[in-house]
Design a protein around this motif. Structure first.
Motif, PDB file in Angstrom:
ATOM      1  N   UNK A   1      -3.147   8.507   0.109  1.00  0.00           N
ATOM      2  CA  UNK A   1      -3.250   9.233  -1.153  1.00  0.00           C
ATOM      3  C   UNK A   1      -2.154   8.795  -2.122  1.00  0.00           C
ATOM      4  N   UNK A   2      -0.946   8.626  -1.611  1.00  0.00           N
ATOM      5  CA  UNK A   2       0.157   8.196  -2.473  1.00  0.00           C
ATOM      6  C   UNK A   2      -0.071   6.780  -2.998  1.00  0.00           C
ATOM      7  N   UNK A   3      -0.522   5.889  -2.130  1.00  0.00           N
ATOM      8  CA  UNK A   3      -0.822   4.515  -2.560  1.00  0.00           C
ATOM      9  C   UNK A   3      -1.883   4.516  -3.647  1.00  0.00           C
ATOM     10  N   UNK A   4      -2.903   5.362  -3.477  1.00  0.00           N
ATOM     11  CA  UNK A   4      -3.976   5.433  -4.471  1.00  0.00           C
ATOM     12  C   UNK A   4      -3.465   5.939  -5.816  1.00  0.00           C
ATOM     13  N   UNK A   5      -2.536   6.880  -5.801  1.00  0.00           N
ATOM     14  CA  UNK A   5      -1.971   7.402  -7.057  1.00  0.00           C
ATOM     15  C   UNK A   5      -1.221   6.297  -7.791  1.00  0.00           C
ATOM     16  N   UNK A   6      -0.399   5.533  -7.068  1.00  0.00           N
ATOM     17  CA  UNK A   6       0.315   4.430  -7.708  1.00  0.00           C
ATOM     18  C   UNK A   6      -0.658   3.386  -8.245  1.00  0.00           C
ATOM     19  N   UNK A   7      -1.694   3.067  -7.460  1.00  0.00           N
ATOM     20  CA  UNK A   7      -2.664   2.059  -7.879  1.00  0.00           C
ATOM     21  C   UNK A   7      -3.409   2.494  -9.137  1.00  0.00           C
ATOM     22  N   UNK A   8      -3.703   3.786  -9.243  1.00  0.00           N
ATOM     23  CA  UNK A   8      -4.432   4.299 -10.406  1.00  0.00           C
ATOM     24  C   UNK A   8      -3.637   4.133 -11.695  1.00  0.00           C
ATOM     25  N   UNK A   9      -2.314   3.954 -11.572  1.00  0.00           N
ATOM     26  CA  UNK A   9      -1.463   3.774 -12.742  1.00  0.00           C
ATOM     27  C   UNK A   9      -0.947   2.346 -12.845  1.00  0.00           C
ATOM     28  N   UNK A  10      -1.628   1.420 -12.175  1.00  0.00           N
ATOM     29  CA  UNK A  10      -1.299   0.009 -12.293  1.00  0.00           C
ATOM     30  C   UNK A  10      -0.034  -0.418 -11.598  1.00  0.00           C
ATOM     31  N   UNK A  11       0.430   0.370 -10.614  1.00  0.00           N
ATOM     32  CA  UNK A  11       1.658   0.040  -9.900  1.00  0.00           C
ATOM     33  C   UNK A  11       1.434   0.112  -8.389  1.00  0.00           C
ATOM     34  N   UNK A  12       0.390  -0.536  -7.939  1.00  0.00           N
ATOM     35  CA  UNK A  12       0.041  -0.497  -6.517  1.00  0.00           C
ATOM     36  C   UNK A  12       1.056  -1.261  -5.682  1.00  0.00           C
ATOM     37  N   UNK A  13       1.439  -0.737  -4.526  1.00  0.00           N
ATOM     38  CA  UNK A  13       2.292  -1.501  -3.609  1.00  0.00           C
ATOM     39  C   UNK A  13       1.558  -2.737  -3.108  1.00  0.00           C
ATOM     40  N   UNK A  14       2.325  -3.696  -2.644  1.00  0.00           N
ATOM     41  CA  UNK A  14       1.735  -4.901  -2.063  1.00  0.00           C
ATOM     42  C   UNK A  14       0.781  -4.514  -0.928  1.00  0.00           C
ATOM     43  N   UNK A  15      -0.465  -5.015  -0.934  1.00  0.00           N
ATOM     44  CA  UNK A  15      -1.433  -4.613   0.100  1.00  0.00           C
ATOM     45  C   UNK A  15      -0.947  -4.875   1.524  1.00  0.00           C
TER      46      UNK A  15
END
Length: 303
Positions: free
Chosen positions: A79-93
């Motif tokens: 869920x946290x990864x998805x929140x960051x990704x939704x704002x264009x700041x996704x962690x490295x996969x």
């Protein structure tokens, strides 16, 4: 819950409106199907409140639970990864996969949190951060650069607890729980990471110098920037560091003052490699009554 965090932000910063990402974090938590528990269950703060502000910097910084209390700890990382990704700041996969693997089947205490840094003076300027629970082993899983750190030079009993990932800066940060030792026991590690003079800044900048840290349970963060630079910081709970002298803390932290209805949490002592000064911040949360249920607190995770 919203009124408590709005009052906290107003008292601490003078802002009368929550910045957008903090507002969104509060909205997610307010959707809880357990409204009677949502303000008193989190391990993020001493009272169990699921949001914390950080005082002492130039922007509004906050940390929050990624989801309400009814969500399993094992689901919080995604869920946290998805929140960051939704704002264009996704962690490295690859790093996210390594964290999922590390948490799989583990007895988690919080799973993941999210952090934000928002500047009221610059609309749209923000950074997000993922805090992920990790096993206590060294080197932490999935981190190629910090695996070369001299972890063996830390005092016996040190344990990795959490990984911070700030994609916008290319920064990773390992949070370590230390045994109750003399801070001078950290010198071998500090010299090896280019911070041999750093404790001099603590000695000069902290009331009673290094003596105030001796015998206390401390935390250490080791951050690696995208350019390879290393940053270190020490952590201690305000309650144990200044048990009877809150004015000492107010004198150290710009913007804390002596007012407010907040409750203080962890004190962060940012270390200058040359020992020229001491950067100090403190986490604050609404002054709630004691938590129900999960009796722990942020200091048991990060410190």
């Amino acid at each position: 819950m919203r009124s408590a965090i709005e009052r906290l932000v107003r008292e601490a910063t003078g802002l009368h409106v929550l910045p957008p990402l903090l507002d969104a974090a509060v909205s997610r938590l307010e959707q809880s199907t357990w409204p009677e528990a949502v303000t008193r269950w989190s391990r993020l703060t001493p009272s169990g409140f699921p949001v914390e502000l950080t005082i002492g910097g130039d922007a509004l910084r906050w940390t929050a639970e990624a989801a309400p209390p009814e969500v399993a700890d094992s689901a919080r990382l995604d869920l946290a990864v998805a929140i960051l990704a939704a704002h264009g700041q996704a962690p490295d996969p690859a790093l996210a996969d390594a964290l999922r693997h590390a948490q799989a089947g583990a007895d988690l205490r919080f799973g993941a949190w999210i952090g934000g840094r928002e500047s009221p003076a610059r609309a749209g300027a923000f950074r997000l951060k993922l805090y992920a629970e990790i096993p206590p082993a060294f080197p932490p899983p999935g981190l190629s650069a910090p695996s070369s750190f001299p972890w063996r030079l830390l005092p016996y009993g040190a344990r990795a607890r959490m990984l911070g990932v700030e994609p916008a800066r290319g920064r990773t940060e390992v949070y370590v729980r230390l045994p109750a030792v003399d801070p001078l026991a950290l010198l071998p590690f500090m010299y090896a990471t280019g911070h041999g003079a750093a404790l001099g800044g603590v000695e000069r900048g902290l009331a009673d110098g290094l003596g105030r840290l001796r015998g206390r349970r401390l935390g250490l963060s080791v951050a690696r920037e995208s350019d390879g630079a290393t940053e270190l910081a020490l952590f201690a709970s305000a309650r144990t560091l200044f048990p009877a002298e809150p004015a000492m803390l107010a004198a150290l932290v710009r913007g804390l003052g002596d007012g407010g209805t907040w409750r203080v949490g962890l004190v962060t002592l940012g270390l200058d490699p040359e020992g020229r000064g001491l950067r100090t911040t403190v986490g604050i949360s609404p002054g709630m009554s004691p938590r129900h249920g999960r009796a722990c607190g942020a200091t048991s995770v990060a410190v």
